[in-house]
Design a protein around this motif. Structure first.
Motif, PDB file in Angstrom:
ATOM      1  N   GLY A   1      10.158  35.361  35.960  1.00  0.00           N
ATOM      2  CA  GLY A   1       8.647  35.471  36.420  1.00  0.00           C
ATOM      3  C   GLY A   1       8.807  35.226  37.996  1.00  0.00           C
TER       4      GLY A   1
ATOM      5  N   SER B   1       3.587  36.542  35.357  1.00  0.00           N
ATOM      6  CA  SER B   1       4.796  37.409  35.164  1.00  0.00           C
ATOM      7  C   SER B   1       5.855  36.522  34.243  1.00  0.00           C
ATOM      8  CB  SER B   1       5.286  37.347  36.515  1.00  0.00           C
ATOM      9  OG  SER B   1       6.784  38.214  36.473  1.00  0.00           O
ATOM     10  N   SER B   2       5.730  35.165  34.547  1.00  0.00           N
ATOM     11  CA  SER B   2       6.581  34.400  33.626  1.00  0.00           C
ATOM     12  C   SER B   2       6.225  34.456  32.204  1.00  0.00           C
ATOM     13  CB  SER B   2       6.607  32.940  34.146  1.00  0.00           C
ATOM     14  OG  SER B   2       5.267  32.164  33.766  1.00  0.00           O
TER      15      SER B   2
END
Length: 402
Positions: free
Chosen positions: A127, A342-343
């Motif tokens: 991420g 994102s993670s």
């Protein structure tokens, strides 16, 4: 839409090199991919070494995946106030130490805990790496930058996984984790040297990151990954058994099999990054049915060695084309909390990993054979397409934040 990055897009010094910075981030992905995917090629050796059954060995893969699911949002949120370079360094240190603990884990229970711990920093690292990379290029090149970071994961399937499989088969499967620990330490040195410092946003906080979890499109993007990508892992988890018991390929040729899978992943990742820059949702709409078709053909073709080799490449490529688009979709859905969003992509993919390994093991336990997981995967890909269509319909009524 245009993503607003909340970190500076230029480094403190003029000596920064974009290529070396992205290679450093990709190196972490190389180590992560090596530990995640080599386990699948060494499943038989792990079974014999720990005295466990095939489904139990599959649980070690699921434990790692669940570690990613837990660690991705948790560590990304906790690290929100850290400079991203330092967060990436800390996550890679955690990853290295956890893998080294697997070298000395004495029994099945301890190994389960060790694999869970090794998975914790996985998603958060990818991420923050994706956010760093995308902040260093123009918005129109985000898909490319993300795919280059993810290239470390895919290249690991061409080099790291075949080498790790060979090493484990010939000198002991625990050496895989020693190898990965060394890669992790080397990655830390590269991150320190080549990744630019980026100060955290003045308003960065756990609460600010967690606010992204209130958005429906974030959860729909996560669900696309969980369901749509589950078929990829349902097939790959049991690839060693499928190739040897169904295709009749000798066990000593398994490194070639996983290398072909890896080459497919590299090609698919690059193509996926390029087309995601043109249309994120369009990529998702086309790739998911392509994955379903590829898995159905694989289920038939795997009965002959020559066609099994071909379809291993195709399945690897089809699945990997989806990853850059999903990563970009999550960044688009939560531009003010990019690290956590994102993670979540990697949390989603590892729920898919756990789901695929579980469902694949279930149909095998029912006596349906080693081909059955691919057919389960085709159904999952089509279900993922249904979620994507729903996400697109919602967006037409309520456009994403700009």
């Amino acid at each position: 839409m245009t993503l607003t990055n909340d970190a500076p897009t230029t480094p403190r010094t003029g000596s920064y090199n974009l290529t070396l910075g992205i290679i450093s981030l990709a190196m972490g992905g190389f180590g992560i991919g090596t530990t995640e995917f080599t386990m699948m090629g060494l499943l038989k050796e792990v079974e014999h070494g720990l005295g466990i059954s095939t489904p139990e060995a599959g649980h070690l893969i699921s434990a790692y995946a669940l570690g990613v699911v837990v660690g991705a949002p948790l560590l990304a949120a906790v690290g929100a106030k850290l400079p991203r370079k330092y967060l990436a360094l800390g996550l890679m240190l955690f990853f290295s130490l956890a893998n080294l603990s697997s070298v000395i884990a004495p029994d099945y229970g301890t190994m389960l805990v060790s694999r869970f711990a090794a998975g914790l920093p996985h998603g958060a690292f990818f991420g923050v790496a994706a956010v760093i990379a995308s902040s260093l290029v123009a918005p129109t090149r985000r898909g490319w930058a993300i795919s280059m970071v993810m290239a470390g994961l895919t290249v690991s399937n061409v080099i790291g996984v075949p080498f790790g499989t060979w090493l484990g088969q010939n000198f002991g499967w625990r050496l895989l984790f020693l190898l990965v620990g060394i890669i992790g330490i080397a990655t830390m040195a590269m991150l320190w040297k080549f990744v630019p410092y980026q100060a955290p946003h003045a308003d960065a906080s756990i609460r600010r990151e967690l606010a992204s979890l209130k958005r429906l499109q974030v959860w729909l993007a996560v669900l696309i990954g969980v369901v749509g990508f589950g078929g990829f892992f349902a097939t790959y988890t049991y690839i060693a058994h499928t190739m040897t018991d169904v295709a009749g390929i000798p066990a000593e040729w398994l490194p070639l099999v996983v290398a072909l899978y890896g080459v497919g992943m590299v090609v698919g990742n690059i193509v996926g990054g390029r087309i995601a820059d043109k249309s994120v949702m369009g990529t998702i709409y086309w790739v998911l049915p392509g994955v379903a078709v590829a898995l159905v053909v694989y289920a038939v073709a795997v009965h002959w060695p020559w066609s099994a080799y071909l379809m291993v490449f195709v399945v690897g490529g089809a699945g990997s084309m989806l990853v850059p688009a999903l990563q970009t979709r999550l960044l688009d859905a939560s531009p003010d909390a990019p690290s956590l969003a994102s993670s979540l992509n990697h949390a989603a993919l590892n729920v898919a990993n756990a789901l695929g390994a579980f469902l694949g093991g279930l149909v095998i336990a029912w006596g349906w054979g080693y081909v059955a997981p691919a057919l389960v995967g085709a159904v999952l890909a089509l279900l993922g397409l249904g979620v994507a269509v729903l996400s697109g319909a919602v967006e037409r009524r309520r456009p994403l934040i700009r």
